[in-house]
Write a protein that holds these residues in place. Structure first.
Motif, PDB file in Angstrom:
ATOM      1  N   GLU A   1       0.801  -1.224   0.000  1.00  0.00           N
ATOM      2  CA  GLU A   1       0.000   0.000   0.000  1.00  0.00           C
ATOM      3  C   GLU A   1       0.835   1.275   0.000  1.00  0.00           C
ATOM      4  OE1 GLU A   1      -2.074  -1.461  -1.030  1.00  0.00           O
ATOM      5  OE2 GLU A   1      -2.971  -2.962   0.216  1.00  0.00           O
TER       6      GLU A   1
ATOM      7  N   ARG B   1      -2.094  -5.120  -8.130  1.00  0.00           N
ATOM      8  CA  ARG B   1      -1.506  -3.816  -7.815  1.00  0.00           C
ATOM      9  C   ARG B   1       0.025  -3.891  -7.761  1.00  0.00           C
ATOM     10  NH1 ARG B   1      -4.318  -3.390  -1.970  1.00  0.00           N
ATOM     11  NH2 ARG B   1      -5.806  -4.688  -3.094  1.00  0.00           N
TER      12      ARG B   1
ATOM     13  N   PRO C   1      -7.171   1.802  -7.926  1.00  0.00           N
ATOM     14  CA  PRO C   1      -8.416   1.766  -7.146  1.00  0.00           C
ATOM     15  C   PRO C   1      -9.367   2.921  -7.421  1.00  0.00           C
ATOM     16  CG  PRO C   1      -6.672   2.687  -5.816  1.00  0.00           C
ATOM     17  CD  PRO C   1      -6.027   2.306  -7.132  1.00  0.00           C
TER      18      PRO C   1
ATOM     19  N   SER D   1     -11.796   1.027  -5.448  1.00  0.00           N
ATOM     20  CA  SER D   1     -11.850   0.969  -3.990  1.00  0.00           C
ATOM     21  C   SER D   1     -11.569   2.356  -3.453  1.00  0.00           C
ATOM     22  CB  SER D   1     -10.817  -0.026  -3.455  1.00  0.00           C
ATOM     23  OG  SER D   1     -10.677   0.099  -2.051  1.00  0.00           O
TER      24      SER D   1
ATOM     25  N   GLU E   1     -11.432   3.385  -0.441  1.00  0.00           N
ATOM     26  CA  GLU E   1     -10.511   3.329   0.699  1.00  0.00           C
ATOM     27  C   GLU E   1      -9.059   3.293   0.221  1.00  0.00           C
ATOM     28  OE1 GLU E   1      -9.409   0.399   4.499  1.00  0.00           O
ATOM     29  OE2 GLU E   1     -11.080  -0.079   3.156  1.00  0.00           O
ATOM     30  N   VAL E   2      -8.770   2.436  -0.752  1.00  0.00           N
ATOM     31  CA  VAL E   2      -7.403   2.310  -1.254  1.00  0.00           C
ATOM     32  C   VAL E   2      -7.019   3.542  -2.069  1.00  0.00           C
ATOM     33  CG1 VAL E   2      -5.839   0.885  -2.628  1.00  0.00           C
ATOM     34  CG2 VAL E   2      -7.616  -0.199  -1.255  1.00  0.00           C
TER      35      VAL E   2
ATOM     36  N   ILE F   1      -5.681   5.974   0.220  1.00  0.00           N
ATOM     37  CA  ILE F   1      -4.332   5.586   0.649  1.00  0.00           C
ATOM     38  C   ILE F   1      -3.311   6.009  -0.404  1.00  0.00           C
ATOM     39  CG2 ILE F   1      -2.803   3.619   1.099  1.00  0.00           C
ATOM     40  CD1 ILE F   1      -5.235   2.188   2.326  1.00  0.00           C
TER      41      ILE F   1
END
Length: 474
Positions: free
Chosen positions: A297, A331, A363, A372, A374-375, A378
């Motif tokens: 991440e 990823r 994402p 995503s 949320e990602v 990040i």
């Protein structure tokens, strides 16, 4: 006088023949009906031991000790060690022993004894050969795939889930070489006429793989674990020795092969270590090291690159080759390409599997993918992008870095599922491939029809393995 001279010449020829015979490398092939060559027109020549003899030539003597229907398990009416061929094999003075048993142990009633008998009986079989005066090298051959549907017979489900894991455990505990014959036959049903025994061409595939192992240049004295000074935790990775340790605050793994290939090649898995590992296992079988350094991440930002730079120096400093084969799943595609751009001379090749190549696609979810959120947040934080507009204008995606990637010159292989709705091919690999080819770059794409994001890799990883072997040129 002429008669005496003739006798001397004949005697010298006879002695020379004896010396040559003594110098032949003797290979004892232990196994069942597949080893013997059951169902083949000419088992002596058509079986994989017979074909192996033809491939290896006069410097080797390949002996076929296969017996149909036999098991590793001793407590039964079909134990291999109760056969005359087993006794002959022990008396054959082999230099190398290959063991291809386990298929028949998967059928009823023998499979009921797998948990209680198989491992100990397999080890006893191995030890009986290791204790011979010739001290042969023992190589374990994983069973080929089975395409039978009768649940009482030798089903692939039992072979994969019960037999093969036990053989890998034996290999791990005994520190023996393995050759995976299962994965290389997994997509070859057409070469199994009765769904269990390979055809002549199927046996050729087995013989070629064993031949590669026998003749390959092997470095036996390299131990990378001795170069890792951090506290290590030992485990088995599909029968191979693996250590876990902390480096720069990051979880790392190194898996070492039973022998090291010439040049000490290595594969670096960027993300999702151990997922669909068939290509990794096949490369371990061939003497590659497998490594992992968790920068999850961070999406290949400067922190991730700095960490990987240090990890690369640690691995290369420990003796592994200057150029590494990068492996990016999903990823992980972002990770490997961003590191490769900053380290082009350290990359032998890139194998990317269903790779993310544009973060707006995933994402971000700005196209066909749900993405995503949320990602995505990040990612924005990783690169210090304070607004949605800044994230949308990010130019550090692999599809934006194609000129630098092509300039680096390393070959690339992508494996993609054409029905991928998580990382759509049209938004990632298709755009990337078009741009790479437009600039004369070296890329190959394998498309899997009707396959989504999962499963990754290929059931038979041979095309991936061939690509990597060709790329490292060792």
């Amino acid at each position: 006088m002429k008669k005496i001279f003739g006798i001397v010449v004949v005697s010298l020829f006879f002695l020379s023949s004896q010396v040559n015979a003594q110098h032949k490398i003797r290979i004892a092939c232990i196994g069942n009906s597949i080893t013997y060559g059951a169902t083949l027109p000419n088992p002596e020549k058509d079986s994989y031991p017979g074909q192996l003899q033809n491939m290896l030539g006069d410097g080797y003597e390949v002996m076929n000790f296969g017996v149909s229907g036999k098991t590793v398990i001793r407590n039964g009416d079909n134990s291999y060690v109760s056969t005359k061929k087993y006794e002959e094999a022990l008396q054959s003075n082999p230099d190398i022993v290959t063991i291809k048993l386990g298929t028949n142990d998967s059928r009823l009633p023998y499979r009921l004894k797998l948990d209680s008998n198989f491992i100990d009986d397999y080890k006893a079989l191995i030890h009986s050969f290791q204790q011979l005066p010739s001290k042969p090298k023992v190589i374990l051959l994983l069973p080929v795939s089975s395409f039978l549907k009768d649940s009482e017979r030798q089903t692939d489900e039992v072979i994969v889930n019960q037999v093969i894991p036990k053989i890998r455990q034996v290999a791990y505990e005994e520190k023996l070489e393995m050759i995976d014959l299962h994965s290389i036959t997994a997509d070859k049903e057409s070469l199994f006429p009765d769904k269990l025994h390979p055809s002549v061409l199927g046996e050729t595939i087995l013989a070629k793989r064993i031949y590669e192992s026998v003749v390959s240049k092997k470095k036996m004295d390299f131990d990378i674990f001795s170069k890792i000074k951090e506290e290590k935790k030992n485990s088995s990775f599909y029968g191979y020795d693996c250590v876990d340790f902390i480096f720069k605050g990051r979880n790392c793994k190194v898996v070492k092969p039973r022998f090291s290939a010439s040049g000490l090649p290595w594969v670096w898995r960027a993300r999702f270590f151990g997922i669909e590992p068939q290509a990794d296992i096949a490369l371990l079988d061939r003497g590659f090291h497998l490594v992992y350094c968790d920068v999850a991440e961070l999406f290949g930002n400067q922190e991730a690159i700095d960490c990987w730079n240090a990890f690369y120096e640690k691995m290369h400093g420990a003796g592994l080759s200057k150029k590494v084969c990068l492996e990016g799943f999903s990823r992980g595609g972002i990770y490997v390409y961003r590191w490769a751009v900053t380290n082009p001379k350290k990359v032998a090749c890139i194998y990317a599997d269903a790779p993310v190549l544009d973060l707006k696609s995933w994402p971000g979810g700005k196209g066909k993918s749900k993405g995503s959120q949320e990602v995505w947040e990040i990612f924005k934080k990783d690169f210090g992008l304070s607004s949605e507009e800044a994230a949308m204008d990010f130019k550090g995606n692999p599809i934006d870095l194609v000129p630098q990637i092509v300039k680096a010159g390393f070959p690339m292989l992508h494996v993609v599922g054409d029905a991928d709705d998580v990382v759509p091919v049209d938004e990632n690999t298709k755009i990337f491939e078009e741009r790479v080819k437009a600039l004369g770059g070296n890329i190959m794409v394998i498309h899997k029809q009707d396959v989504k994001h999962h499963p990754h890799s290929l059931k038979n990883p041979q095309p991936i393995v061939d690509f990597i072997l060709h790329s490292v040129k060792f």
